[in-house]
Design an enzyme around this catalytic site. Structure first.
Site, PDB file in Angstrom:
ATOM      1  N   TYR A 178     -56.022 -84.061  20.331  1.00  0.00           N
ATOM      2  CA  TYR A 178     -54.776 -84.273  19.343  1.00  0.00           C
ATOM      3  C   TYR A 178     -54.937 -85.689  19.890  1.00  0.00           C
ATOM      4  O   TYR A 178     -54.724 -86.368  19.400  1.00  0.00           O
ATOM      5  CB  TYR A 178     -53.955 -83.101  19.099  1.00  0.00           C
ATOM      6  CG  TYR A 178     -52.414 -83.000  18.237  1.00  0.00           C
ATOM      7  CD1 TYR A 178     -52.575 -83.828  17.257  1.00  0.00           C
ATOM      8  CD2 TYR A 178     -51.470 -83.381  19.152  1.00  0.00           C
ATOM      9  CE1 TYR A 178     -51.779 -84.799  16.961  1.00  0.00           C
ATOM     10  CE2 TYR A 178     -50.232 -84.013  18.459  1.00  0.00           C
ATOM     11  CZ  TYR A 178     -50.557 -84.692  17.091  1.00  0.00           C
ATOM     12  OH  TYR A 178     -49.079 -84.722  16.355  1.00  0.00           O
ATOM     13  N   ALA A 209     -51.685 -87.602   9.635  1.00  0.00           N
ATOM     14  CA  ALA A 209     -51.787 -87.572  10.023  1.00  0.00           C
ATOM     15  C   ALA A 209     -52.335 -85.976  10.716  1.00  0.00           C
ATOM     16  O   ALA A 209     -51.771 -84.612   9.680  1.00  0.00           O
ATOM     17  CB  ALA A 209     -50.498 -87.213  11.907  1.00  0.00           C
ATOM     18  N   TRP A 257     -40.893 -82.931  18.662  1.00  0.00           N
ATOM     19  CA  TRP A 257     -41.184 -81.686  16.945  1.00  0.00           C
ATOM     20  C   TRP A 257     -41.030 -82.297  16.246  1.00  0.00           C
ATOM     21  O   TRP A 257     -39.925 -83.023  16.032  1.00  0.00           O
ATOM     22  CB  TRP A 257     -40.142 -80.617  17.583  1.00  0.00           C
ATOM     23  CG  TRP A 257     -41.163 -80.412  18.993  1.00  0.00           C
ATOM     24  CD1 TRP A 257     -40.276 -80.035  19.809  1.00  0.00           C
ATOM     25  CD2 TRP A 257     -41.930 -78.838  18.703  1.00  0.00           C
ATOM     26  NE1 TRP A 257     -41.022 -78.962  20.601  1.00  0.00           N
ATOM     27  CE2 TRP A 257     -41.788 -77.986  19.565  1.00  0.00           C
ATOM     28  CE3 TRP A 257     -42.549 -78.009  17.437  1.00  0.00           C
ATOM     29  CZ2 TRP A 257     -42.964 -77.041  20.304  1.00  0.00           C
ATOM     30  CZ3 TRP A 257     -43.175 -77.193  17.849  1.00  0.00           C
ATOM     31  CH2 TRP A 257     -43.345 -76.232  18.703  1.00  0.00           C
TER      32      TRP A 257
END
Length: 168
Positions: free
Chosen positions: A126, A61, A152
């Site tokens: 994003y 990513a 996270w």
């Protein structure tokens, strides 16, 4: 034998999967951008055929959230276009595809945990590119796809919030 291709194996998540892989009765193939360029569908297809891949875990990513604002083309290429390619290949070869996404697909105004059915509303490049990747995946190969949204990633590898706080 069940063969799993892990894409993005040099990142935090991919490195952790690599460390834990020996506990499972599968054959894992760990690749990074230097080993397998996910922007070249023919290379990925050849790898799938050669190694008789049964499933893909996509950990690759573009994760530089702030930088994505000024680098939207690269963020889109990695977080959206490459996912569409992986979706097409996973459909063609009837492969399971696990894709790691983000809570940035939401706007962050909820005051309780998000559910998968909540309305998305990304506020950044994003988040928008990650949502486009999810949508492409679900459009192309909904039956064999799993999207995991996380907020996270903490790992003993790479840079992350926990390690930064410990250093401080």
């Amino acid at each position: 034998m069940f063969n799993i291709l892990v894409i993005g194996s040099n990142g935090q998540l991919g490195s952790e999967i690599q460390e834990l892989s020996s506990a499972y009765p599968y054959t894992f193939f760990f690749t990074c951008k230097d080993d397998l360029d996910i922007f070249h569908a023919q290379d990925v297809e050849a790898f799938i055929q050669k190694n008789i891949i049964n499933a893909i875990i996509n950990c690759a990513a573009y994760t530089a959230v702030d930088k994505a604002e000024s680098d939207a083309d690269n963020a889109d290429k990695i977080n959206h276009i490459a996912i569409k390619t992986l979706a097409e290949l996973s459909k063609r070869y009837a492969l399971k595809l696990i894709h790691i996404s983000t809570d940035y697909v939401f706007d962050g105004t909820h005051h309780k945990p998000y559910r998968e059915s909540d309305i998305t509303n990304p506020q950044s490049v994003y988040g928008k590119t990650k949502l486009l990747g999810e949508q492409a995946l679900l459009h192309v190969n909904p039956k064999n796809s799993l999207i995991i949204r996380t907020s996270w990633v903490y790992s003993s590898y790479g840079a992350n919030f926990v390690k930064t706080m410990l250093r401080s």
